[in-house]
Design a protein around this motif. Sequence first.
Motif, PDB file in Angstrom:
ATOM      1  N   LEU A  91       0.849  -1.195   0.000  1.00  0.00           N
ATOM      2  CA  LEU A  91       0.000   0.000   0.000  1.00  0.00           C
ATOM      3  C   LEU A  91       0.881   1.240   0.000  1.00  0.00           C
ATOM      4  N   ASN A  92       0.645   2.151  -0.967  1.00  0.00           N
ATOM      5  CA  ASN A  92       1.598   3.238  -1.168  1.00  0.00           C
ATOM      6  C   ASN A  92       0.921   4.395  -1.907  1.00  0.00           C
ATOM      7  N   GLU A  93       1.673   5.486  -2.043  1.00  0.00           N
ATOM      8  CA  GLU A  93       1.264   6.639  -2.851  1.00  0.00           C
ATOM      9  C   GLU A  93      -0.123   7.151  -2.486  1.00  0.00           C
ATOM     10  N   LEU A  94      -0.327   7.362  -1.207  1.00  0.00           N
ATOM     11  CA  LEU A  94      -1.603   7.899  -0.743  1.00  0.00           C
ATOM     12  C   LEU A  94      -1.700   9.378  -1.119  1.00  0.00           C
ATOM     13  N   ARG A  95      -2.795   9.756  -1.728  1.00  0.00           N
ATOM     14  CA  ARG A  95      -2.957  11.148  -2.164  1.00  0.00           C
ATOM     15  C   ARG A  95      -4.416  11.568  -2.009  1.00  0.00           C
ATOM     16  N   LEU A  96      -4.611  12.698  -1.392  1.00  0.00           N
ATOM     17  CA  LEU A  96      -5.946  13.220  -1.152  1.00  0.00           C
ATOM     18  C   LEU A  96      -6.628  13.563  -2.471  1.00  0.00           C
ATOM     19  N   LEU A  97      -7.873  13.141  -2.618  1.00  0.00           N
ATOM     20  CA  LEU A  97      -8.670  13.485  -3.798  1.00  0.00           C
ATOM     21  C   LEU A  97      -9.519  14.699  -3.443  1.00  0.00           C
ATOM     22  N   GLN A  98      -9.461  15.718  -4.307  1.00  0.00           N
ATOM     23  CA  GLN A  98     -10.096  16.987  -3.948  1.00  0.00           C
ATOM     24  C   GLN A  98     -10.997  17.533  -5.037  1.00  0.00           C
ATOM     25  N   GLU A  99     -11.491  16.644  -5.922  1.00  0.00           N
ATOM     26  CA  GLU A  99     -12.489  17.102  -6.887  1.00  0.00           C
ATOM     27  C   GLU A  99     -13.770  17.468  -6.136  1.00  0.00           C
ATOM     28  N   PRO A 100     -14.641  18.288  -6.742  1.00  0.00           N
ATOM     29  CA  PRO A 100     -15.853  18.733  -6.024  1.00  0.00           C
ATOM     30  C   PRO A 100     -16.693  17.606  -5.445  1.00  0.00           C
ATOM     31  N   LEU A 101     -16.779  16.460  -6.152  1.00  0.00           N
ATOM     32  CA  LEU A 101     -17.655  15.389  -5.699  1.00  0.00           C
ATOM     33  C   LEU A 101     -16.971  14.362  -4.811  1.00  0.00           C
TER      34      LEU A 101
END
Length: 605
Positions: A91-101
């Motif tokens: 498990l790697n490369e965790l990145r916050l998703l910040q699109e409107p939905l």
Amino acid sequence: MTTDSFPQRLPTLDRLGVTDPSNVSSSEVVTEWLNAFSAAITQSDTAAVGDLFLEDGFWKDVIALTWDFRTFEGRKDIKKLLDARLVATGLNELRLLQEPLNGPVLQKVYHDLVWLRFCFGFTTKHGKGTAVVYLVPLPDSKWKAYTLLTCLNSLTNFPQKLDPFRNGETDHGSWEEKRRQETEFSNNDPTVIVIGAGHSGLETAARLKYIGVPTLVIDKKPRVGDSWRDRYKALCLHDTIWYNQTPYLNFPPTWPVYTPAAKLADWLEAYASFLELDVWTASTITKTSWNDSTKTWSVEVNRGGRGTRVLTVKHLVFATGSGGRPKVPDIPGKASFKGSAVHSSEFKSAVNHIGQKAIVVGCCNSAHDIAQDFCSHGVDITMYQRSSTFVISTESVAAMLGTVYNDDFPTELADTYNTSLPWAVVRRLHQRMVPMVAETADKAILDGLAKVGFKTNLGIHGAGSMSLYLERGGGYYIDTGASKSIIDGDIKIKNGSAIESFTENGLQFADGTELQADIIVFSTGYGDPRDFMREVCGNEIASKITRVWGLDEEGQSAGVWRYCGHDGLWFANGNLALSRFHSLHLAMQIKAIEEGILNKADIVI
């Protein structure tokens, strides 16, 4: 650990000892939690990961860490999961998703229940996925995870053949012959045989085809879609178009909100054609054998006048519906009955019974539909209610589904949100919501039904239709109009006394009453989903299969879309929404096995 290991409580503000956190900075809270989570994951510090959850928090996984559908409850079991699978999975490369939905949003679920939902993307050694986290506040201004979902979306080295990966070659006249040879499997055997060309079978075949797994669909009926086309004429989906979309090919914007069964049948036939699925109709499997050394099936197929083929395949997928053979109660005296007695699966239309008397035994969706069909044709109709029924209006269902299933919301994201909460949490939420709907939006209907003696309930655990569907596959009615006919007396109700026997003219009851009928329709459900598999594969194979359908101790659907107890054998069952979403997960499991990525024996948690 079972979902009963902790008190069945939601993380309410009162339980957590906090006041309404509406003024919080969502982005700051999420960033702080995700940074701490990411650091603990990077360091493989499973104890530190567990400390970021409530004591009774959940980690739900859809084939990302476990290659299975699993739910882990409590810090101890979450640590056990991570100790076994974190390093192995990568498990790697965790990145916050910040699109409107899919960005962070503070949700006030109830007046005393608030959580902060956000999504992050991740990678594993073999794929990419999406996680959904629900954080709740604590008195020290810290936030901890109540639930987390990890869901695998794709295999890194084997992407679906979509968009930039689609076929880019020009074709100057060879397409038709190529398709003929592909469908006939003239030069090779398929890797997978899917049994059943209904929505689940076709969607599974589409997922497999576009992830690079040669797949043949076999159906005994003459045309694709006949599993819907041959049902009772009045059948119409009780769920909305947005909930029932098909993968890779959406319904057009002109499509009705509620789809007639015959229209869906035609859509599925077109779907198979447009997606170039390989289907043999009017065909039956006459013999199978499993070679445990080579992990292959030998399958003999009678093509209905077009000869017999023996195919060697790696996997059989049974997409023959959520039930088995039709169930009809064994009632004495049937031979004496002068009328017609049929199961609902055999019934077509009330138009042939105008001027007659009818009884429908049962009170599920199909029973109500058929009773309403009789009523609409002026037939003297009585519904026999064997037990109480959960009833909810289509408007209430549409309102609940419409929070994510609508024109403005991507179906893939809606599916992810829809599966993001463990069943134990969904059940707790529905135990609040269902009584509220019953006392507000649906109160008039339910009060009216009670006045005429129709018995209702709130579902298993008081959790409504979803609990009944997932645990029993029925026992509820999404009201499309029959309730008004019952309230108005146009559909009569009989209950409170067991059926004792058939008579010459109808049914005799234990209370001494008799109902006369020219036709009796038994809408009494179906048997074990393993019935068809047993007929095809035999008792020895069937004895190794786990329970299929219903919920296991972790609140996951048992034996469906996942390993069921026997190598190379799978079940693809469920409504259109479940089939759309989980057909991808089944296809990825099969692809991973074929590419040597997945070996079930290596995974022990």
